[in-house]
Design an enzyme around this catalytic site. Structure first.
Site, PDB file in Angstrom:
ATOM      1  N   HIS A 112     -28.302  -9.208  -4.861  1.00 55.72           N
ATOM      2  CA  HIS A 112     -28.015 -10.044  -3.895  1.00 55.72           C
ATOM      3  C   HIS A 112     -27.553 -11.554  -4.007  1.00 55.72           C
ATOM      4  O   HIS A 112     -27.416 -12.315  -3.296  1.00 55.72           O
ATOM      5  CB  HIS A 112     -29.584 -10.630  -3.263  1.00 55.72           C
ATOM      6  CG  HIS A 112     -30.503  -9.442  -3.009  1.00 55.72           C
ATOM      7  ND1 HIS A 112     -30.178  -8.385  -2.339  1.00 55.72           N
ATOM      8  CD2 HIS A 112     -31.584  -8.990  -3.819  1.00 55.72           C
ATOM      9  CE1 HIS A 112     -31.196  -7.375  -2.493  1.00 55.72           C
ATOM     10  NE2 HIS A 112     -32.024  -8.007  -3.268  1.00 55.72           N
TER      11      HIS A 112
ATOM     12  N   ASP B 270     -42.310  -7.215  -4.860  1.00 54.88           N
ATOM     13  CA  ASP B 270     -42.289  -8.719  -5.158  1.00 54.88           C
ATOM     14  C   ASP B 270     -43.665  -9.311  -4.951  1.00 54.88           C
ATOM     15  O   ASP B 270     -44.084 -10.123  -5.806  1.00 54.88           O
ATOM     16  CB  ASP B 270     -41.343  -9.346  -4.098  1.00 54.88           C
ATOM     17  CG  ASP B 270     -39.932  -9.295  -4.640  1.00 54.88           C
ATOM     18  OD1 ASP B 270     -39.580  -8.918  -5.791  1.00 54.88           O
ATOM     19  OD2 ASP B 270     -38.986  -9.363  -3.761  1.00 54.88           O
TER      20      ASP B 270
ATOM     21  N   HIS C 210     -31.475  -3.896   0.567  1.00 56.60           N
ATOM     22  CA  HIS C 210     -31.639  -3.161  -0.620  1.00 56.60           C
ATOM     23  C   HIS C 210     -31.070  -1.835  -0.549  1.00 56.60           C
ATOM     24  O   HIS C 210     -31.263  -0.846  -1.226  1.00 56.60           O
ATOM     25  CB  HIS C 210     -33.044  -2.902  -1.184  1.00 56.60           C
ATOM     26  CG  HIS C 210     -33.947  -4.082  -1.480  1.00 56.60           C
ATOM     27  ND1 HIS C 210     -34.570  -4.841  -0.417  1.00 56.60           N
ATOM     28  CD2 HIS C 210     -34.110  -4.810  -2.459  1.00 56.60           C
ATOM     29  CE1 HIS C 210     -35.043  -5.940  -1.004  1.00 56.60           C
ATOM     30  NE2 HIS C 210     -34.760  -5.924  -2.136  1.00 56.60           N
TER      31      HIS C 210
END
Ligand SMILES: Nc1ncnc2c1ncn2[C@@H]1O[C@H](COP(=O)(O)OP(=O)(O)O)[C@@H](O)[C@H]1O
Ligand SMILES: Nc1ncnc2c1ncn2[C@@H]1O[C@H](COP(=O)(O)OP(=O)(O)O)[C@@H](O)[C@H]1O
Ligand SMILES: [Mg+2]
Ligand SMILES: [Mg+2]
Ligand SMILES: [Mg+2]
Ligand SMILES: [Mg+2]
Lengths: 210, 333, 333, 210
Positions: free
Chosen positions: B57, B110, B220
């Protein structure tokens, strides 16, 4: 070089690691369809590290070995699978403190399932590894406790149950994990995490058969 | 697939080294980890703001390390969240005694790893850890039947605002409060014209025909929530922005900050074409653009596409957004 | 081809509008032209530094408008130099009476149009016009048999240094002198992993197989000077950097600024992988990296690839590079 | 509506504009191989604008019309072709001040060639439009002045000459223009600018034949 139990854990680990290496692309393809195309890489990286770590631990009792499996997965896999598999191996390993027996293995399986559900907060039917772990654990427990089967036989039943769980993930909509972002578009795809669970259970059974 | 890489498995490691060698005075890498921190971490008498997540990212996350924004950034493998042990090391390396705010993007990997990390860190030292979870992606319905909205480009604004509040010397609960204010007032929606190609897989994550695009993508390389026919930039901008407005329903005259964010493979010229339409929509609806950002802030490797983010402002947020920041990817003077 | 555009023929126009609406306080567009200037142009008592060229290289050129860099930027159609009449308007709009420096990238179209424009401007007003021609691309031999080396990413450094000198209030000949100092000490070499796709053509300008790359490309989607087999990032970096060193042959211990520039479609993570190798080559050869820039500075639409630029420094150049600049694409504090 | 000469210029412009629209992709393809894939778009944009401008100029004499062609190309085309074609039409238009005759057309052609060579600093053999313009102009001049051919016949010869110039660009190495960056790789490709010159000369001849 260690007891049969230690050997068995090490052999199972090696088998799982080999299996993940072989199936890396397959798992990643499944994850491409409804996730982010990394489950194969994640599992392969994790079990390669586990295999290395465990090979070096010459004298550790089986519960220590399994705990190391968990710790290593937590610190090598990342993603969703890392804390789920890793944390569960870590916590459940305590059940093997007095060695691997029919009873202790049932306790291990139960705690393992509980921990996954706890961490991930996923019910059955959310199209996750929970759908594969649940039937495998239930069937194993019942085979041992009610049907008085030997662990190897119970494991064979568990593999079969696990496979049904994997197949069950295909026609349902995901409500947990990345696949849930796809909504109805997730229907028709097999869950990668459930599939890697099946590979693990199969490998354990194969080790037990030997 | 052709990429400027060596071994696919070494991309994250080498990228982090390359980043440190581009900013040797500003950043350093914690030994044997994929964690970068401000060179002067822990900054004394300051709440630390840390973040992290999968790689791929860039410039997120480590590009936002520096005065006025982040103290630490933990990088996972590509699109895979970092492991709990490394997050925990980061937390401990950044804590000056005033506590640490974890800025987590909502996604189970996460969230689980950061939670475990917080527990580890608190076990190993007496650091006080707070956490906010960003979930700005309005593509995904937030209902009982999903794992909630994803955290995407709006995260940058949380870094900016929380980082500014920390830089002012405020306490952890205050830093957390303003981070949550951003989260409550920000929404994002994105589109992909092409899939990205991860170094490990080496092929597109999904296939899109020449006349198809995905709406409602995450960051993603997941497919989006809907596949539609290719449209003009103006139409795409409308689709994205309407959805964002629906979610926020700002009142007429509201002041906002907008972001047109590139997904990594889209030329800046195209992002400006999108911004043109976005700003004319703002005018039509009588919203006031206080600031408009255009660029690559939160990417998906080489994906072509963009996302539109809107943050509804109040005086406090404007002040914090205007507070100086000096990071590789964002400078505010 | 899928792009975030409306009509291919409207891309430049709409991009410029989108740019102004992102930076309404900093930039404005001269009516009926594709010229953007600093909002406060002409800046009184200051030499103006202007540039321009084909579009498709964003953030070049207008991204570098602002205090400490450019006063005006003329945009042509994609990869086509701007027309002489618009360049001339730009020159006149930016002149404060202290003269104007045209920074031109060496390529016959730009050179001819800027020359004609200078003549036009001097005919229409009494502006004093000077010109420098940047030719940093070492891929092309500079010989009787070519039209000389191209101007590519090194141009940004000319903008920075000349802009700083002008910002200090120096005279036109001094501003020109430092611009030429940069030109004499900068070299660049680039590679393409993929072709770019122009909005008008809608297809790749050239075809590259999955295992081929082009070395020595320009910034207009032209093929390079050599087609070779795909290599690792480290090998590519070596090929590019060796050629740059050969040209500059800096002495051991020399201080340099390096740029790893993305061509528009390459993720930042890959550029950092290249920077890692570049900096390790600098160390091996005992050159001192005074500053390392990594990012998209001079692009070719959506092309994947990068270029490596090295500028050999002296004290004056370091001072001017460190001089503040505040532009959409580059901030120096 | 205006004299035959005015009409002729307007008709030629329309024909060129149509031709550039038809051949836009072809020219761009040629420019893709050794340039930057825009020559077709450039010429089409330029002559579309020229056509519009010239259609609106009802009473202008031919030299004014041709000058407008040049000015419009300069301000619409950009790139290398803009100043080369545009500047040359602008400058050479002065030769038509007393009308379009055999002599004045020769003078026009000569100044046009001179101006292109001046601006672009390209000799014959550099693989540019100069290679197409030179034979066309030389042949036209000789056909009128030495062979006493009529302008239409001379134009037919010029088209043939121009075509040979275009063909000549293919097997040689470029030393000017973007194609020169390619070095030896430019050999084997036809120059786009020379090709657009041929379309212009052909269109002028077709107008004259009518
Ligand atoms: N909340 C959850 N509970 C149980 N399993 C989950 C949950 N979220 C994800 N999973 C499992 O994790 C798998 C994905 O793992 P992986 O691809 O390695 O991680 P990530 O989703 O972070 O990329 C899914 O296929 C699913 O089986
Ligand atoms: N120096 C020059 N002298 C004469 N003709 C030139 C020169 N440079 C380029 N040309 C011509 O211009 C043509 C390219 O025009 P065009 O593609 O419109 O411009 P650009 O090269 O700026 O993209 C070439 O094919 C060549 O014939
Ligand atoms: Mg995954
Ligand atoms: Mg992942
Ligand atoms: Mg061009
Ligand atoms: Mg061209």
């Amino acid at each position: 070089m260690g007891t049969t139990e230690q050997e068995a854990v090490r052999a199972a680990v090696e088998r799982v690691a080999d299996r993940m290496a072989d199936e890396k692309e397959y798992l990643t393809d499944l994850d491409s369809a409804i996730g982010d195309a990394d489950h194969g890489a994640n599992m392969n990286r994790g079990f390669r590290a586990v295999h290395e770590k465990v090979s070096e631990m010459d004298d550790a009792p089986p519960d220590e070995l399994v705990k190391t499996v968990g710790i290593t997965l937590v610190s090598e896999v990342g993603g969703a699978a890392g804390p789920l598999y890793g944390g569960s191996f870590m916590t459940a390993s305590a059940e093997l403190g007095d060695g691997i027996t029919a009873e202790s293995s049932v306790a291990f399986a139960e705690v393992f399932l509980e921990k996954v559900k706890d961490r991930g907060d996923a019910p059955v039917g959310a199209k996750t590894m929970v759908d594969a772990i649940t039937p495998a654990v239930h069937t194993y427990k019942k085979s041992i406790e009610e049907d008085d089967l030997k662990p190897v036989e119970a494991l064979t039943k568990a593999v079969d149950a696990c496979e049904r769980g994997v197949n069950f993930t295909t026609p349902i909509r995901a409500t947990k994990g990345r696949a849930s972002y796809l909504g109805w578009r997730s229907v028709g795809h097999q869950d990668p995490g459930a599939t890697s669970t099946l590979f693990i259970v199969k490998s354990i059974r194969e080790t037990a058969v030997e | 697939m052709k990429k400027l890489i060596n071994e696919p498995s070494a991309v994250v490691d080498e990228m982090l080294d390359g980043m440190v060698s581009a900013h040797p005075d500003e950043l350093r890498r914690l030994a044997d980890t994929n964690v970068l921190v401000r060179n002067d971490a822990p900054v004394s008498d300051k709440v630390a703001v840390v973040s992290g997540g999968g790689s791929g990212h860039e410039p997120t996350h480590a590009g936002y390390l520096g005065p006025g924004m982040l103290d630490g950034a933990a990088a996972g493998e590509v699109f895979t969240s970092p492991t709990a042990d490394e997050i925990s090391e980061m937390i401990q390396a950044c804590d000056s005694g005033k506590g640490v705010l974890n800025v987590v993007k909502n996604y189970e990997g996460d969230v689980m790893n950061f939670e475990t990390a917080g527990e580890l860190a608190e076990m190993e030292s007496d650091v006080e850890v707070a956490e906010v979870v960003v979930n700005d992606d309005v593509a995904v319905e937030d209902s009982l039947y999903t794992s909630g909205r994803r955290g995407v480009c709006g995260t940058i604004l949380v870094h900016k605002v929380a980082g500014a509040m920390a830089d002012r010397g405020e306490e952890l609960d205050e830093v957390k409060r303003v981070a949550e204010k951003v989260i409550d007032n920000v929404a994002t929606m994105g589109t992909a014209l092409t899939s990205c190609v991860t170094p490990e897989k080496g092929e597109p994550t999904f296939d899109l025909a020449e006349d198809e695009i995905e709406l409602g993508i995450g960051i993603h390389g997941e497919p989006g929530v809907e596949r539609v026919e290719m449209m003009s930039a103006d139409e795409i901008t409308e689709r994205l922005t309407e959805k964002v407005f629906d979610d926020l329903s700002p009142s007429s005259g509201a002041e906002v900050l907008t972001i047109v964010n590139g997904m990594g493979g889209t030329p800046l010229s195209e992002l400006y074409v999108v911004n043109r339409k976005l700003q004319s929509m703002m005018e039509e609806r009588d919203f006031m653009t206080w600031d408009a950002w255009v660029g690559d802030y939160m990417t998906s490797l080489d994906m072509q596409g963009c996302s539109v983010t809107v943050l509804v402002l109040d005086d406090e947020l404007k002040e914090l957004l205007a507070h100086p920041a000096a990071t590789p990817a964002l400078t505010v003077q």
